[in-house]
Design an enzyme around this catalytic site. Structure first.
Site, PDB file in Angstrom:
ATOM      1  NE  ARG A  63      14.455  36.042  19.711  1.00 22.06           N
ATOM      2  CZ  ARG A  63      13.319  35.681  18.800  1.00 22.06           C
ATOM      3  NH1 ARG A  63      13.166  35.873  17.646  1.00 22.06           N
ATOM      4  NH2 ARG A  63      12.481  34.878  19.578  1.00 22.06           N
ATOM      5  CG  HIS A  67      16.491  31.862  19.405  1.00 21.31           C
ATOM      6  ND1 HIS A  67      15.148  31.611  19.201  1.00 21.31           N
ATOM      7  CD2 HIS A  67      16.697  32.630  20.626  1.00 21.31           C
ATOM      8  CE1 HIS A  67      14.526  32.472  20.337  1.00 21.31           C
ATOM      9  NE2 HIS A  67      15.286  33.044  20.754  1.00 21.31           N
ATOM     10  CG  ASP A  68      23.462  27.418  17.202  1.00 21.35           C
ATOM     11  OD1 ASP A  68      22.670  26.659  16.948  1.00 21.35           O
ATOM     12  OD2 ASP A  68      24.687  27.534  17.180  1.00 21.35           O
ATOM     13  CB  SER A  75      21.274  22.477  15.397  1.00 22.18           C
ATOM     14  OG  SER A  75      21.040  23.232  16.749  1.00 22.18           O
ATOM     15  CG  ASN A  93      13.628  29.373  16.985  1.00 19.81           C
ATOM     16  OD1 ASN A  93      14.205  30.282  17.732  1.00 19.81           O
ATOM     17  ND2 ASN A  93      14.167  28.037  16.804  1.00 19.81           N
ATOM     18  N   PRO A 162      13.226  29.772  26.416  1.00 15.98           N
ATOM     19  CG  PRO A 162      14.416  31.448  27.447  1.00 15.98           C
ATOM     20  CD  PRO A 162      14.587  30.304  26.318  1.00 15.98           C
ATOM     21  CG  HIS A 192      15.130  41.072  25.569  1.00 18.46           C
ATOM     22  ND1 HIS A 192      14.381  40.403  26.554  1.00 18.46           N
ATOM     23  CD2 HIS A 192      15.452  40.467  24.612  1.00 18.46           C
ATOM     24  CE1 HIS A 192      14.525  39.095  25.793  1.00 18.46           C
ATOM     25  NE2 HIS A 192      15.014  38.987  24.721  1.00 18.46           N
ATOM     26  CB  THR A 193      18.832  47.456  25.379  1.00 12.98           C
ATOM     27  OG1 THR A 193      18.985  46.884  26.689  1.00 12.98           O
ATOM     28  CG2 THR A 193      18.815  48.687  25.635  1.00 12.98           C
TER      29      THR A 193
HETATM   30  C1  HEM Z   1      15.201  35.414  29.198  1.00 13.72           C
HETATM   31  C2  HEM Z   1      14.596  34.609  28.232  1.00 13.72           C
HETATM   32  C3  HEM Z   1      14.280  35.187  27.144  1.00 13.72           C
HETATM   33  C4  HEM Z   1      12.726  35.288  26.524  1.00 13.72           C
HETATM   34  C5  HEM Z   1      11.801  34.748  26.810  1.00 13.72           C
HETATM   35  C6  HEM Z   1      13.287  36.006  25.010  1.00 13.72           C
HETATM   36  C7  HEM Z   1      12.049  36.333  24.291  1.00 13.72           C
HETATM   37  C8  HEM Z   1      12.259  37.037  23.030  1.00 13.72           C
HETATM   38  C9  HEM Z   1      11.156  37.522  22.387  1.00 13.72           C
HETATM   39  C10 HEM Z   1       9.497  36.937  22.410  1.00 13.72           C
HETATM   40  C11 HEM Z   1      11.536  38.044  21.479  1.00 13.72           C
HETATM   41  C12 HEM Z   1      10.493  38.752  20.316  1.00 13.72           C
HETATM   42  C13 HEM Z   1      10.591  37.908  19.100  1.00 13.72           C
HETATM   43  C14 HEM Z   1       9.904  38.530  17.843  1.00 13.72           C
HETATM   44  O1  HEM Z   1       8.459  38.794  18.222  1.00 13.72           O
HETATM   45  O2  HEM Z   1      10.280  38.714  16.933  1.00 13.72           O
HETATM   46  C15 HEM Z   1      12.738  38.368  21.595  1.00 13.72           C
HETATM   47  C16 HEM Z   1      13.256  39.292  20.912  1.00 13.72           C
HETATM   48  C17 HEM Z   1      15.033  39.428  20.885  1.00 13.72           C
HETATM   49  N1  HEM Z   1      15.562  38.594  22.027  1.00 13.72           N
HETATM   50 FE1  HEM Z   1      15.066  37.653  23.668  1.00 13.72          FE
HETATM   51  N2  HEM Z   1      14.446  36.256  25.083  1.00 13.72           N
HETATM   52  C18 HEM Z   1      15.038  36.039  26.150  1.00 13.72           C
HETATM   53  C19 HEM Z   1      16.480  36.074  26.020  1.00 13.72           C
HETATM   54  C20 HEM Z   1      17.391  36.561  25.155  1.00 13.72           C
HETATM   55  C21 HEM Z   1      18.738  36.423  25.201  1.00 13.72           C
HETATM   56  C22 HEM Z   1      19.612  35.760  26.547  1.00 13.72           C
HETATM   57  C23 HEM Z   1      19.098  37.240  24.335  1.00 13.72           C
HETATM   58  C24 HEM Z   1      20.546  37.286  23.966  1.00 13.72           C
HETATM   59  C25 HEM Z   1      21.611  37.362  24.571  1.00 13.72           C
HETATM   60  C26 HEM Z   1      18.401  37.645  23.674  1.00 13.72           C
HETATM   61  C27 HEM Z   1      18.126  38.507  22.580  1.00 13.72           C
HETATM   62  C28 HEM Z   1      17.099  38.724  21.679  1.00 13.72           C
HETATM   63  C29 HEM Z   1      17.066  40.037  20.821  1.00 13.72           C
HETATM   64  C30 HEM Z   1      18.387  40.793  20.457  1.00 13.72           C
HETATM   65  C31 HEM Z   1      15.844  40.427  20.296  1.00 13.72           C
HETATM   66  C32 HEM Z   1      15.511  41.108  19.443  1.00 13.72           C
HETATM   67  C33 HEM Z   1      15.624  40.488  18.141  1.00 13.72           C
HETATM   68  C34 HEM Z   1      15.287  41.167  16.480  1.00 13.72           C
HETATM   69  O3  HEM Z   1      15.149  42.325  16.593  1.00 13.72           O
HETATM   70  O4  HEM Z   1      15.638  40.324  15.432  1.00 13.72           O
HETATM   71  N3  HEM Z   1      16.896  37.056  24.143  1.00 13.72           N
HETATM   72  N4  HEM Z   1      13.144  37.767  22.741  1.00 13.72           N
END
Ligand code: HEM
Length: 293
Positions: A63, A67-68, A75, A93, A162, A192-193
């Site tokens: 993630r 986000h970078d 950055s 973030n 997003p 998100h798996t």
């Molecule tokens: C499509 C738009 C996306 C949205 C709206 C989104 C939003 C989010 C949100 C809200 C969380 C939970 C954060 C928290 O509460 O701690 C999350 C977690 C996560 N996202 Fe996304 N995300 C998106 C795309 C992506 C992409 C492109 C990736 C990587 C290729 C990604 C990887 C992850 C990972 C791995 C987590 C779990 C992180 C952790 O457990 O520390 N996401 N995302």
């Protein structure tokens, strides 16, 4: 007049596309082969140890690169200083981005083998790939040669990343603004798996959209398409990918073929890593990832 305006915009479009291609062309898989041959193995060993210690860390490092990468210049790692307010306090973030200590640890180990050669932006790209591999997901060749920014923008992070409440149109726009296709977006959402999300990110979805109590899990990336088909996507922004719209078909393909998902995810990660890198003499190679030199 119309014709002039449209041919001008065509020229601008061609120019922008050529510039994007030029930036990408400067990244290379062999960038550190002579300047720091042990860079990649050093990064991999720190990542593997960190993920073995805590599997969620793999998700967090993936993630962090995303986000970078709505910039790909490290950055996101910069702490606030007297000149700018950094990105870590931006809404997407704040309180949820993690893995900074592991990145600091990687940087220390890499600096011990080659001083001021390997950028923090490249470390994030390689750590993301190594994290996915350590969690049992697909591998890909990371293109290298990004340099680090000397500034950061909380405003850009707030505006560009997003939101989990986005619908398909907003999501598609956010990704296409960065040159990523809808197929990239759907594949990348497979991330998100793994990992975890805070309740506030999916509270509305649980109470207003579905009765299921859901959680991102520590499993290999790829399960998401199956979850979406059974309406068990965790975030609203995940479930809109399979909601009777144009992306349903892609989700179905990814759900029915692990190989198709793996290949699309790997391609999309490379495409994401190519978003506006700093190359050549732009930026710098930071000595410490959390501050400019
Ligand atoms: C499509 C738009 C996306 C949205 C709206 C989104 C939003 C989010 C949100 C809200 C969380 C939970 C954060 C928290 O509460 O701690 C999350 C977690 C996560 N996202 Fe996304 N995300 C998106 C795309 C992506 C992409 C492109 C990736 C990587 C290729 C990604 C990887 C992850 C990972 C791995 C987590 C779990 C992180 C952790 O457990 O520390 N996401 N995302």
């Amino acid at each position: 007049m119309m014709a002039c305006a449209s041919s001008l915009s065509m020229m601008v479009l061609v120019l922008v596309a050529a510039m994007a291609a030029a930036a990408t062309a400067q990244l290379s898989a062999t960038f550190y082969d002579t300047s720091c041959p042990n860079a990649l193995s050093t990064i991999q060993s720190v990542v593997t140890a960190a993920v073995n210690n805590e599997p969620r860390m793999g998700a967090s490092l993936l993630r962090l690169h995303f986000h970078d990468c709505f910039g790909c210049d490290a950055s996101v790692l910069l702490a606030d200083n007297g000149t700018f307010v950094g990105e870590q306090g931006a809404l997407p973030n704040k309180g949820s981005l993690r893995g900074f200590d592991v990145v600091g640890n990687i940087k220390t180990q890499v600096e011990a083998v080659c001083q001021q050669i390997v950028s923090c932006a490249d470390i994030l790209a390689v750590a993301a790939r190594d994290s996915v591999v350590a969690l049992g997901g697909p591998s890909w060749t990371v293109l290298l040669g990004r340099r680090d920014s000397t500034t950061a923008s909380k405003t850009n992070a707030d505006n560009d990343l997003p939101s989990p409440s986005f619908d398909l149109v907003n999501l598609t726009t956010a990704f296409s603004n960065k040159g990523l296709s809808t197929a990239d977006m759907v594949a990348l959402s497979g991330a998100h798996t793994i990992g975890q999300a805070h309740c506030h990110d999916f509270r509305d979805r649980i109470y207003n959209e579905t009765p299921h109590q859901l959680c991102l899990r520590d499993v290999a990336p790829g399960q998401l398409p199956t979850n979406l088909i059974s309406q068990k996507g965790l975030l609203h922004s995940d479930q809109v990918l399979f909601n009777g719209s144009s992306t349903d078909n892609m989700v179905m393909i990814f759900a029915s073929s692990a190989a198709a998902f793996s290949s699309a995810f790997a391609t999309a990660m490379v495409n994401m890593g190519n978003i506006s890198p700093k190359t050549g003499t732009a930026g710098e190679i930071r000595l410490n990832c959390s501050r400019v030199n």
